[in-house]
Design an enzyme around this catalytic site. Sequence first.
Site, PDB file in Angstrom:
ATOM      1  N   CYS D  13       0.796  -1.227   0.000  1.00  0.00           N
ATOM      2  CA  CYS D  13       0.000   0.000   0.000  1.00  0.00           C
ATOM      3  C   CYS D  13       0.828   1.277   0.000  1.00  0.00           C
ATOM      4  CB  CYS D  13      -0.852   0.072   1.254  1.00  0.00           C
ATOM      5  SG  CYS D  13      -1.873  -1.342   1.550  1.00  0.00           S
ATOM      6  N   GLY D  41       0.843   0.416  -5.232  1.00  0.00           N
ATOM      7  CA  GLY D  41      -0.388  -0.364  -5.229  1.00  0.00           C
ATOM      8  C   GLY D  41      -1.236  -0.013  -6.427  1.00  0.00           C
ATOM      9  N   ASN D 116      -0.889   1.419   5.689  1.00  0.00           N
ATOM     10  CA  ASN D 116       0.155   0.744   4.923  1.00  0.00           C
ATOM     11  C   ASN D 116       0.998  -0.067   5.901  1.00  0.00           C
ATOM     12  OD1 ASN D 116       3.305   1.831   3.487  1.00  0.00           O
ATOM     13  ND2 ASN D 116       2.229  -0.077   3.118  1.00  0.00           N
ATOM     14  N   GLY D 117       1.159  -1.336   5.569  1.00  0.00           N
ATOM     15  CA  GLY D 117       1.965  -2.189   6.441  1.00  0.00           C
ATOM     16  C   GLY D 117       1.237  -3.475   6.739  1.00  0.00           C
ATOM     17  N   TYR D 256      14.146  -1.497  -3.889  1.00  0.00           N
ATOM     18  CA  TYR D 256      13.257  -1.629  -5.037  1.00  0.00           C
ATOM     19  C   TYR D 256      11.965  -0.817  -4.991  1.00  0.00           C
ATOM     20  CZ  TYR D 256       9.698  -3.799  -7.983  1.00  0.00           C
ATOM     21  OH  TYR D 256       8.665  -4.010  -8.852  1.00  0.00           O
ATOM     22  N   SER D 297      13.785  -1.170 -12.959  1.00  0.00           N
ATOM     23  CA  SER D 297      14.174  -1.544 -11.595  1.00  0.00           C
ATOM     24  C   SER D 297      15.690  -1.576 -11.388  1.00  0.00           C
ATOM     25  CB  SER D 297      13.560  -2.888 -11.212  1.00  0.00           C
ATOM     26  OG  SER D 297      13.886  -3.876 -12.161  1.00  0.00           O
ATOM     27  N   ASP D 359      20.015  -6.082 -12.193  1.00  0.00           N
ATOM     28  CA  ASP D 359      18.631  -5.981 -11.714  1.00  0.00           C
ATOM     29  C   ASP D 359      18.675  -5.831 -10.196  1.00  0.00           C
ATOM     30  OD1 ASP D 359      15.908  -5.783 -11.816  1.00  0.00           O
ATOM     31  OD2 ASP D 359      15.573  -7.746 -12.720  1.00  0.00           O
ATOM     32  N   ASP D 360      17.518  -5.523  -9.597  1.00  0.00           N
ATOM     33  CA  ASP D 360      17.523  -5.241  -8.157  1.00  0.00           C
ATOM     34  C   ASP D 360      17.492  -6.517  -7.317  1.00  0.00           C
ATOM     35  OD1 ASP D 360      14.710  -5.386  -9.156  1.00  0.00           O
ATOM     36  OD2 ASP D 360      14.349  -5.372  -7.003  1.00  0.00           O
ATOM     37  N   CYS D 396       7.995 -12.178   4.444  1.00  0.00           N
ATOM     38  CA  CYS D 396       7.889 -10.899   5.132  1.00  0.00           C
ATOM     39  C   CYS D 396       6.544 -10.832   5.850  1.00  0.00           C
ATOM     40  CB  CYS D 396       7.980  -9.759   4.121  1.00  0.00           C
ATOM     41  SG  CYS D 396       7.722  -8.122   4.890  1.00  0.00           S
ATOM     42  N   CYS D 446      15.369  -3.741   8.790  1.00  0.00           N
ATOM     43  CA  CYS D 446      14.937  -5.137   8.827  1.00  0.00           C
ATOM     44  C   CYS D 446      15.493  -5.819   7.590  1.00  0.00           C
ATOM     45  CB  CYS D 446      13.409  -5.198   8.826  1.00  0.00           C
ATOM     46  SG  CYS D 446      12.768  -6.880   8.679  1.00  0.00           S
ATOM     47  N   CYS D 449      14.011 -10.719   5.223  1.00  0.00           N
ATOM     48  CA  CYS D 449      13.773 -11.489   3.991  1.00  0.00           C
ATOM     49  C   CYS D 449      15.070 -12.081   3.460  1.00  0.00           C
ATOM     50  CB  CYS D 449      13.050 -10.652   2.948  1.00  0.00           C
ATOM     51  SG  CYS D 449      13.837  -9.090   2.553  1.00  0.00           S
TER      52      CYS D 449
END
Lengths: 466, 466, 466, 466
Positions: D13, D41, D116-117, D256, D297, D359-360, D396, D446, D449
Site C-alpha cells: 500500500c 499499489g 500501509n503495512g 526496489y 528496476s 537488476d535489483d 515478510c 529489517c 527477507c
Amino acid sequence: MWMVKSDRLGHYCGVVGIYSAEKVNIPEWLYYALFSLQHRGQESAGIVYNKNNEKLVMYKDLGMVSQVLGKYLAAEHPSHIGIGHVRYSTHGGNRLENAQPIVVNCNKGRIALAHNGNLSNNDVLKQELVDEGSIFQSTSDTELILHMIARSRKPSFDLALTETLNRLEGAFSITLIHNQTLYAVRDRQGFRPLYIGTKDGHTVIASETCALEILKVHEYREVQPGEIVKINASGSSSNIFAASESTSHCVFEQIYFARPDSEVFGTPVYDMRKKMGAALAQIETHEGDIVVPVPDSGNTAALGYAEEAGLPFEMGLTRSHYAGRSFIMPRIDQRELMVRMKLAPVKSLIKGKRIILIDDSLVRGTTSKILIGLLREAGAREVHLRLSSPELKWPCFFGIDIPTRKELISNHHTPEQIARIVGADSLKFLPIDALFEVLGTRTRHCFACFNGEYPVPVPPIPDIDG
Amino acid sequence: MWMVKSDRLGHYCGVVGIYSAEKVNIPEWLYYALFSLQHRGQESAGIVYNKNNEKLVMYKDLGMVSQVLGKYLAAEHPSHIGIGHVRYSTHGGNRLENAQPIVVNCNKGRIALAHNGNLSNNDVLKQELVDEGSIFQSTSDTELILHMIARSRKPSFDLALTETLNRLEGAFSITLIHNQTLYAVRDRQGFRPLYIGTKDGHTVIASETCALEILKVHEYREVQPGEIVKINASGSSSNIFAASESTSHCVFEQIYFARPDSEVFGTPVYDMRKKMGAALAQIETHEGDIVVPVPDSGNTAALGYAEEAGLPFEMGLTRSHYAGRSFIMPRIDQRELMVRMKLAPVKSLIKGKRIILIDDSLVRGTTSKILIGLLREAGAREVHLRLSSPELKWPCFFGIDIPTRKELISNHHTPEQIARIVGADSLKFLPIDALFEVLGTRTRHCFACFNGEYPVPVPPIPDIDG
Amino acid sequence: MWMVKSDRLGHYCGVVGIYSAEKVNIPEWLYYALFSLQHRGQESAGIVYNKNNEKLVMYKDLGMVSQVLGKYLAAEHPSHIGIGHVRYSTHGGNRLENAQPIVVNCNKGRIALAHNGNLSNNDVLKQELVDEGSIFQSTSDTELILHMIARSRKPSFDLALTETLNRLEGAFSITLIHNQTLYAVRDRQGFRPLYIGTKDGHTVIASETCALEILKVHEYREVQPGEIVKINASGSSSNIFAASESTSHCVFEQIYFARPDSEVFGTPVYDMRKKMGAALAQIETHEGDIVVPVPDSGNTAALGYAEEAGLPFEMGLTRSHYAGRSFIMPRIDQRELMVRMKLAPVKSLIKGKRIILIDDSLVRGTTSKILIGLLREAGAREVHLRLSSPELKWPCFFGIDIPTRKELISNHHTPEQIARIVGADSLKFLPIDALFEVLGTRTRHCFACFNGEYPVPVPPIPDIDG
Amino acid sequence: MWMVKSDRLGHYCGVVGIYSAEKVNIPEWLYYALFSLQHRGQESAGIVYNKNNEKLVMYKDLGMVSQVLGKYLAAEHPSHIGIGHVRYSTHGGNRLENAQPIVVNCNKGRIALAHNGNLSNNDVLKQELVDEGSIFQSTSDTELILHMIARSRKPSFDLALTETLNRLEGAFSITLIHNQTLYAVRDRQGFRPLYIGTKDGHTVIASETCALEILKVHEYREVQPGEIVKINASGSSSNIFAASESTSHCVFEQIYFARPDSEVFGTPVYDMRKKMGAALAQIETHEGDIVVPVPDSGNTAALGYAEEAGLPFEMGLTRSHYAGRSFIMPRIDQRELMVRMKLAPVKSLIKGKRIILIDDSLVRGTTSKILIGLLREAGAREVHLRLSSPELKWPCFFGIDIPTRKELISNHHTPEQIARIVGADSLKFLPIDALFEVLGTRTRHCFACFNGEYPVPVPPIPDIDG
C-alpha cells in the site's frame, strides 16, 4: 441527474436462496431467480455461493442483474448452495457498502446473509451494539443482524440466530448460509413475502414465486411468519422462533410491488389487482368511454375496472421498451420529455373520448400531471383519474421508500384539489374499506402508509410538514 | 451469442430530419426523435448536424440511441439543421461501416444522407458503378446513392439528385443535408412511411409520427410517394420527381413494425391492428375462455379480437421490463430460459382455461413453441394460436430482414402441421382476403412476403429450400 | 481536454503485413507486431485478415492496440495473410472514418490497404477524382489510393496498382491484400521506413524492425524505395515500379520517432542517436556537472553526450510508468501538474549541480519551460538545454504532424531568446552541418522541416505567422 | 490470466493525508498525491474527504488512480481534510472489501482510516476480537484496528487510539480522520516510511516524499517511529505513543519499492541505489564491455556500477511505454511474448558484447531467464547477471508480498546453479555485509527477507518447501 421513476415508490430488496443435493451451476440459477426479482431492486445485485462445497465466494456490485452477474452465464461453478440479493438504495445515492449479501467471519464461523425488509427497532439495537464497541461500515440492517449473531453468547449458531431473531422487530425476509447450510427466515408478522419450493432435490427460496417459476419450481408454500427453515446435506427442517399471533402483510406488495404473475401472501397478485380495479368501478360516479391504464403499473387494475364497468379496455398509452432505469436525463427541464419518451398517447383512440385513467397510487402527482397533459394534447374530452389504492399519507418503517410526508400530495390536498392540480376532470382513490373487502380481511395486513396505524411500535413520526 | 428477439422479423432503419429557422439544440432534438424510432433499429445510431450553420458534424456508433447519443443531452449545440438514423444490421453481424448517416465530399460539395429502405435494383446499379471505377466501403444502399449523385453530370445538385432518384427502384425514405438545405425524399411507390410536420418555424421529418409527436409537432402529412421536399433559410418547396401512379405500402409496417401510437400511410396503426384482431375473431371456429396477447407485438390485435368475440382480454403473459436487446445469453441451451426471462404466465389466470393466444406473425415458430409450453405448464386446458397476418413465405427486397425461405415454417408446413409442431390445439393465420378487407384496398400495399407478388421487378428468388 | 504529449511531434502511422505458408493465428501475430509499433500511432488500431483463406475480415476502432485488439489474444483465427495499422490522428480530433486499414470492393475485387506516410500531391489527385465523380468519406490518402486503383483502366490489378503508384508523390509505405496476395510497397524516395523479413515460411513486413524482432524474425532487409513486393502461395516476387535515383529518408525517424531498438534506413537508431548526442558535446562551450536526459526521448542522445564529454550520465528526471496516453487532464491550469505527474526531479542529485539537459527537439517550448522550472525548484545551479536536432521551422508534407509555423518557437526567436523564455542558462541546437556529419550524408535524407528544402514539389507554404 | 509483473515482489500500500486551513479541492490534491504513489499499489484506489467540513465522503474502487479517481479532476469539492490509499492486493485475487480507506461509525464517532503495512500479531488480535463477538468483512488489518479503537473503554478517542496502537505489533503507517482532525501514525520500529510536510497552511502526509513534492511541499520530515501527529483547526501537535528504542526500516523500500526520486528513512533512494550498484562493482571478478540495466528496476544501481567500474552504461533493453499493469495475456504460452512486448534488446549495441546485466533482486528467476535469452538472441557474447540485493529467502510479515519459500529460487540453488538455470555466464548477489556498508548501519533496518532475523516475534514460518 435523476431517474425516470422518481415519482414512484421504491422497494428495498429481493432475496433468493438455493440448495441442491446434486452439484449444479448455482450462480447461473441465482442469476435467473434474481433477474425475476429485478423489479424489487435495481441499484445493486450480488450473490454468494459455496465453491466446491467449501469456501464462500461473494460477488456484488452496483448495477442491474444482467450487468453485474452476466459473466456467470458463461462459466460453470458447480456448487450446492447459494444466496442472492437485489437492492434498491434509498437515502443519498448509491453506496456499494450497502450492497448485499454481506459475508463475515466471526466466532460462529463464516456467515453470508441477504435481507429484505426494514427493522423498526434498528436504532435501539444499533445504539446498544455501538455502545458495546461494534463498528458499522454500512447503514444496512444486515450488518446489524450479523453483529448480533456474533455477539450472542449462546453456545451454537442456531441458538444465537434464534436469540437474535427474537430481538428484531419489523420486517425481515432473510436467506443465509452458515456451515454448508441454507437458512430461510421470515419475521413473525410476515411483512415481506418469502416463498419456498422443492423439486428434483433442489430447494429454491425467494421473495416472490416468479423467481421459483423461472427455475421450474411450480409447487411452493410461504415460509411462515416466525419460521426458520434449514436445509443441508442431512435434509431440511423447520422451526418457529416466534409464535405468530397476527400478521401484518405489506398491502403495497399486492397493490404495486410484486410482479403480476407472482403469488404473495397466499394469493395471486393478478387476481387481487383486478378486484381492486373492479372495486373502483363499483363506486364510479362518472361516465367514461374507455378505460386506459398507466402502463404497466395500472394494467391489471384497469382490466378489472373495465370488466366490472362493461367499458372497453384500451392501451391508450404506449410504453417504450427502451426507457428503462438506466435512462437518465441531465437537466430538470427535460422531465416532461422523459415522460414523453416513456409513454405516448394513441391519438386516434384518445381523441374526443372520456378517459377513465387507472394507476395504482399517487405519490407526488407530478407524473400524473404530465400524463393527463399528454392525453388532453391528444384530444381527450375528459380524463378521470382513478387510483387502485387509498390516499398515501404516512411513512413506512418496514421496507418501502416513501417520500417525506411533506412531499406526499395527499397530506395537503383533498382529492378534488388534487384533481385540479393534475388537471383531471375527477379523481378517486380506492376507499380503505373497499380495500379491506377486496382483501377479505382488515386484520392480516399492514395499512399504516394509508391510515397511520402501525402494527408494531415505531420511531417518532415527523408531522405533516416534515 | 444470440439475441432475445432472434425469432422476430428485423427492420432496416428509421430516419429523421430537422430544420429550424431559429438556432436550437438540434442534436438534443434528434436524440428524442431517434429514441422514438428505436424500435426500427437497435444496432447503430447516428446524427449529422450543421455546427454554427457551417460545418457538418457527424457522430455515429454501434449501440442504442441512449448509449451512442446520450452525451448530447448535456451539451448545447445550437444549430439549424440535422438528420439522424437508427439501423438494424442484418447479414453477418454488426458492421460499423454500415452505420448511417454517411457524409461525403464530392464534386457537388458535402452531402450527408440517411436512408430507410432497400433498393431492389441495387445489384444492377452497383455493378454499373463498380465497372466505372467506384469503390464501396460498405454494403449499404446509402453509399450507392451518394456515388450516383457524385457521378451525375447534371449541372446542379438538385438535378443530380433527381436524376439519381429516377434510377432507383424499390424502397427509399431519405433525409439529406446539402448546402444548408434539408431534403426529404420518398420513393415513388411509398414503400416505407415518411412524415413531415411544421410547428413554430421548425420542420420535423421522420419515419413515423411518434417521432414528430415527441417534439410536439402534432400537425403533419405524409411526404408523398415520389416527392422531394426541400427546406432552407429561403423557405420550403416540394417537387414530384416521379409520378406516383400506384403505391406499394409495406403492409408489415401496419402489422408489426410501426409503434402502435404512430400513424403510417395515413391511417392509425392502433386502429388497423384492432381490426386485424377483429377479423381473426370473425373467422373463429373454436371456443376460448380468454384472449391473451403475446406482449407487446400481439397486444392491439388481441384487444380487437376480444372486443369482437365478446371474450375477456387478459394479460396472461407478463413481460419483464428488463429483458431488452442488450440482454444476451451465451449458450444455446439457455434459449428457453431466455424466453422465460422475458415472458412469464400468470398461473392463477391461465389454469384450466382455454386460451386464444394472439401474436402478429409466425416466422420460425421456435418462440411460439416455448410460449405454448409455458402456458401448458401453467395449466392451460387448450391453447389456440392466432396470427394477425397471413402465412409468411417470401423474401422482402424493400427493407425487411426475413429469414431464408427454408427457415420460414409456413413454406414447409400447413397450419395444422405447425399447430402440432408448436404444440397448439389449433392455429389460424389471418387470410389475405381478410387483410385486404381490413385495409380497405388490395392494391395500395405490397403483400409480396405473403403472396410472392412483387410490385416491381426483383432479383431471382431462391426456391423454397434456399 | 488535452493530452500529456501535446508538446511533441505526432506521427501518422505504422503498418504491418504478414504472410504465412502454414495457417497460423494471424490476428495474434498482428497484435504483437502492432503493439511494437504503438509509438507510431495511439489513436486507432486495426487489422484485416483472410479468414479461412477466403473472406477478408476487418476489425478496427479508436483506441490502443491492447484495447482494440486484445480480444484476439484469446481466440484462434487460423489464416495465411493479414495486414495491420496503428494511426495517430491529427487535425480536429479523432475520426473513426480515418482509421485503417480500409477495405473496399471494386472492379478489381476486394482490396485491403494500410498506409503510412502522406502524399504531397494529394490535393491535385483528389481534385481530379472528385471531378470525375468520386466520393470521399474520409480525409485519408488511403481512400484516395483505393479510388485510383479502382479507376485505373489497366487490364490487371497489378498493372492498375503500378499505374497508381507512379502517379503518387510524397511518402507512402503500404501493406495491401488482394486476391490472397500480400503486397508491400514503398515510395520511390523512401521517406518512411519499411522492412521485410522471412523465417520458417512466414514473411513479416513492418514500418520498423522492432515489429519483426518481436515475431523472432531476426533477418530482414529494407523494402527498397520504389519496390513492390508480392507474396502468395506461389512464392514471392519483387518489382521496381519507379527507378529510385535519390532518397529522402525522414531524418526525424532517426532523431525521435523510431524506437531506439529499431533499425531504420539501414542504420541502428540507437547508434545514430548516441552520435547526435556526441556531436552536441563536441560543440559544447559551457561546463556542466551531470548530463540528464528528458526521458525517454532524450535518453540515447544524452548517453552519447555524456560519453563524449566525459561527464556522468544521470537519470535526474524520474518518469512515471502510469502517465500514458490515456491520461487526460480536464483543465488547462492542470498542465503543469500533468508534467509533474509524468516527470519528477531527483532532488538529491540535482541540488547544486550544473545540469546539461538533453532532449531531442524543441517544438513550442512549453514543456521544456516547466521541466527547467522543476529542476530549478530542486536546486539546480545551472540548466543548459541541448537539443539533438536543428531548429524546427517548416511544415512536413510527408507524414509528420508539425504545429503551424506560427506555433514553432524557432520561427520567432533566436536560441538565446528561447533560453530566456524557457528559463535555461543556455540553449543549443545541433547544427544541421553536424547532423549531416552524423548521418554521413547530406543527400539521402529529407531535412525540410529544418531548412525548408523540400525534395519534391509541395503545396504553397504559409508564411511564418500562419 | 496473469499479469506482466508476476515475477516481481508486490507491495501492499501507499497512504496520503492532507489538511488545509483554507478550503481547497482536497479530492484533486489527493489524486495527484496518490498518482505519485501508484507504484505502491495498483489494484484499488480510494479517498475520504470531509465535505463542507462535515460529512465524511468515501469513494473507492478496484482500478488505477486515474480510472477510479479521474472524475475528481473535473469537479470542485472544497474541503479541509482528506485521506487516500492505493492498494496492492495479494492472496487470491482482487477483493473490493479490502479496498481502503475504511470508514466506520462507532461509539467514538465516525472514523476513516488508511493503512500501509502489516501487523505481525494480527492473528492474536483478531482471535481476541472474534472471541468477543466482532465480525470481519475483510481480511485487512485496517478493519482490525478500527474494531480495537471502537472496543476500547478509554474515555476519549485519543486515548482509545493510543491504547490500540500500543497493542499493535509490526508495520503500520496510518492516516486517519476523526472529528475534523487528521492523524498520522507510524509504528514504533518505523518499518514503512511516512513523511510530513507543511506549506502555506496546508499539511501533506504521505508514504513517500514524491507525493509531497508533486504538491510543491518541498520541506518535510519523517513522522517518527512511534509518533502520532494530529492536525486540526486548532493547529498541529505531536505525541510519542511508544518509545522507539530501535528501528527496523524495510530495506526493500530502498532496494526496489520506493520511487528513485523519493527520500525514505531520511536518505535519498537514488543515492542509495547507486551505492548498491557501486558495491557490486567493487566485488566484480569478471570483465564486461557494457553495463545494461533491466529497466527500470535496475537503472540506478547500473549507473552506480558503471561509474564505479569505469564501464559504459548503455540502455541495452528498450522498455515499452505501453506494457503497463493493465496489460494481460490470456495464455500461459504467451509469457515469453509478454516479456518481449515489454523489453526489447538493442541489437546493434548488444552484438558481440560482454554484458553486465543489473537488476535489483531475483525472485523466481523466470523473467531473468527470458531476458538473458533475448540478449543472447541479439548476439551477446557473455551475460553476467548482477543483483543489487542479497539472496531472497524468507517471508515478510510487515507488508511485502513475497512468494512462498518454495518458489524463491535462492532457497534451492546456489548462485552458480541459478546462473545455469537462467542461462547467465555468471551471477552475483550483493553480499549482505556490503549492504550493511552501503546503508552505514546493520541495526536500523529489517533484513529478515534475506537472513531470517525478524526484529519482532512472528508467526511460525513454513519450511523451505512450503
